[in-house]
Design an enzyme around this catalytic site. Structure first.
Site, PDB file in Angstrom:
ATOM      1  N   PRO A   1       0.958  -1.183   0.015  1.00 23.81           N
ATOM      2  CA  PRO A   1      -0.024   0.114   0.062  1.00 23.81           C
ATOM      3  C   PRO A   1       0.669   1.055   0.006  1.00 23.81           C
ATOM      4  CG  PRO A   1      -0.945  -1.762   1.395  1.00 23.81           C
ATOM      5  CD  PRO A   1       0.387  -2.085   0.976  1.00 23.81           C
ATOM      6  N   CYS A   2       0.351   2.286  -0.760  1.00 29.18           N
ATOM      7  CA  CYS A   2       1.292   3.396  -0.969  1.00 29.18           C
ATOM      8  C   CYS A   2       0.659   4.709  -0.407  1.00 29.18           C
ATOM      9  CB  CYS A   2       1.382   3.509  -2.736  1.00 29.18           C
ATOM     10  SG  CYS A   2      -0.537   4.109  -3.323  1.00 29.18           S
ATOM     11  N   ASN A   3      -0.525   4.403   0.214  1.00 24.63           N
ATOM     12  CA  ASN A   3      -0.827   5.752   1.018  1.00 24.63           C
ATOM     13  C   ASN A   3       0.085   6.565   1.666  1.00 24.63           C
ATOM     14  OD1 ASN A   3      -2.595   3.301   0.656  1.00 24.63           O
ATOM     15  ND2 ASN A   3      -4.163   4.448   1.228  1.00 24.63           N
TER      16      ASN A   3
END
Length: 350
Positions: free
Chosen positions: A83-85
């Site tokens: 996940p890149c958030n």
């Protein structure tokens, strides 16, 4: 020799679909689904439906932070688009201090458990600059410590024929005891590919009965506003009448009511949609359908997404473009098969 592929944070199956389409003209080399994991039920349903309909038990719909990684089974390759958030330039860039930043460590754990021959790790372009580059250095250090040579590269997928400006860091790792050196595939062979949004949405036309093609009901005010916004413009650059201007402070994001330019690749497809952040058609005053968004992500029309319209929009936005994944997977297989291909040096060096 088929590579058995395991996936963490698998999403709806952009990487998996690309791996299944990958073909280097040598039947001894292919990539075969072994198992996958994601925490969202509708996303997992999409993956099962399209990637492994005969083996639903091979998809683990669990939170990676609490699941037993030892239960998954032996693999030859691992893919994880962690996940890149917390690394995205759009967000707060919390890095390792956020909820998502540390999740790459579960990919590291899987590498230490299964020791696959190679891996593919994916994240946003902002990863390289998060925390002044320290986050990326730490991730590369941890991946190398698992016993891999790591080849990070920033891919601009529009240069590879994808009809969307989508920039992602892809790290290919090859186990140190293997004699293969990976080089990123060159975009040169795709220079003549028509990667415009018009070509993506119109060639061939989307069938009337295509799945996930329901239109969003636009309010009369939104329709009126869009009629004043030319292709390629947004709510801030268009010459809007006073009553249609947005009364928003400090939020002049370029994708707000932004219409596609039919002669260029689309701007980045994301999972958002509220507040004017849908992607808007160049010729009609409306938001794109999910099937049109999937076309920009190069999913085939027979790839059916499960879940509500809002869930499908998010699934499409989180995926890796299928065509981009296919090109990279083919380069990996050619590396192992000893087949020459046009390549470029890695463009990231920390």
């Amino acid at each position: 020799m088929p590579f058995l592929l395991g996936e963490l944070f698998c999403g709806p199956g952009g990487l998996a679909c690309g791996s299944q389409l990958a073909n280097i003209g040598n039947p001894e080399f292919s990539i075969v689904h072994a198992w996958a994991s994601d925490f969202d039920r509708e996303t997992c349903d999409t993956y099962i439906r399209n990637i492994c309909p005969n083996a639903p038990e091979s998809v683990y719909c669990e939170d990676v932070r609490t699941m037993d990684l030892n239960q998954l089974g032996a693999i030859d390759a691992l893919a994880f688009g962690f996940p890149c958030n917390d690394f995205s330039v759009v967000g707060e860039q919390l890095g390792f201090k956020g909820n998502y930043g540390p999740l790459y460590q579960y990919g590291v754990n899987a590498l230490n458990i299964y020791h696959p021959q190679w891996f593919l790790a994916e994240n946003v372009s902002g990863l390289s600059s998060a925390n002044e580059g320290n986050a990326f250095r730490q991730i590369l250090t941890d991946l190398r410590a698992c016993g891999y040579r790591v080849y990070p590269h920033l891919y601009k997928f529009e240069d590879y024929g994808v009809p969307q400006a989508r920039h992602r860091i892809i790290m290919i790792g090859i186990r140190e005891d293997l004699p293969f050196e990976f080089l990123p595939p060159s975009p040169a062979p795709y220079a003549q590919v028509d990667n415009t949004s018009r070509c993506a949405l119109e060639v061939p036309p989307i069938p009337a009965d295509a799945p996930n093609n329901e239109r969003t009901q636009q309010t009369a005010r939104v329709v009126e506003r869009l009629t004043h916004i030319l292709p390629g413009q947004n709510a801030w650059t268009a010459n809007l009448p006073e009553h249609l201007k947005l009364n928003v402070k400090n939020a002049k994001m370029s994708q707000i009511y932004r219409r596609l330019d039919p002669m260029k690749p689309a701007y980045t497809v994301t999972g958002s949609g509220g507040g004017g952040t849908h992607i808007y058609h160049y010729a009609e005053p409306r938001a794109l359908t999910n099937r049109e968004r999937a076309r920009l992500q190069t999913f085939p029309d027979n790839f059916v997404f499960s879940g509500s319209k809002e869930s499908v929009r998010k699934q499409i936005g989180m995926a890796v473009p299928v065509r981009g994944a296919q090109i990279i997977f083919e380069a990996v297989m050619k590396t192992f098969a000893g087949i020459p291909y046009e390549s470029v040096p890695c463009n990231i060096d920390l």
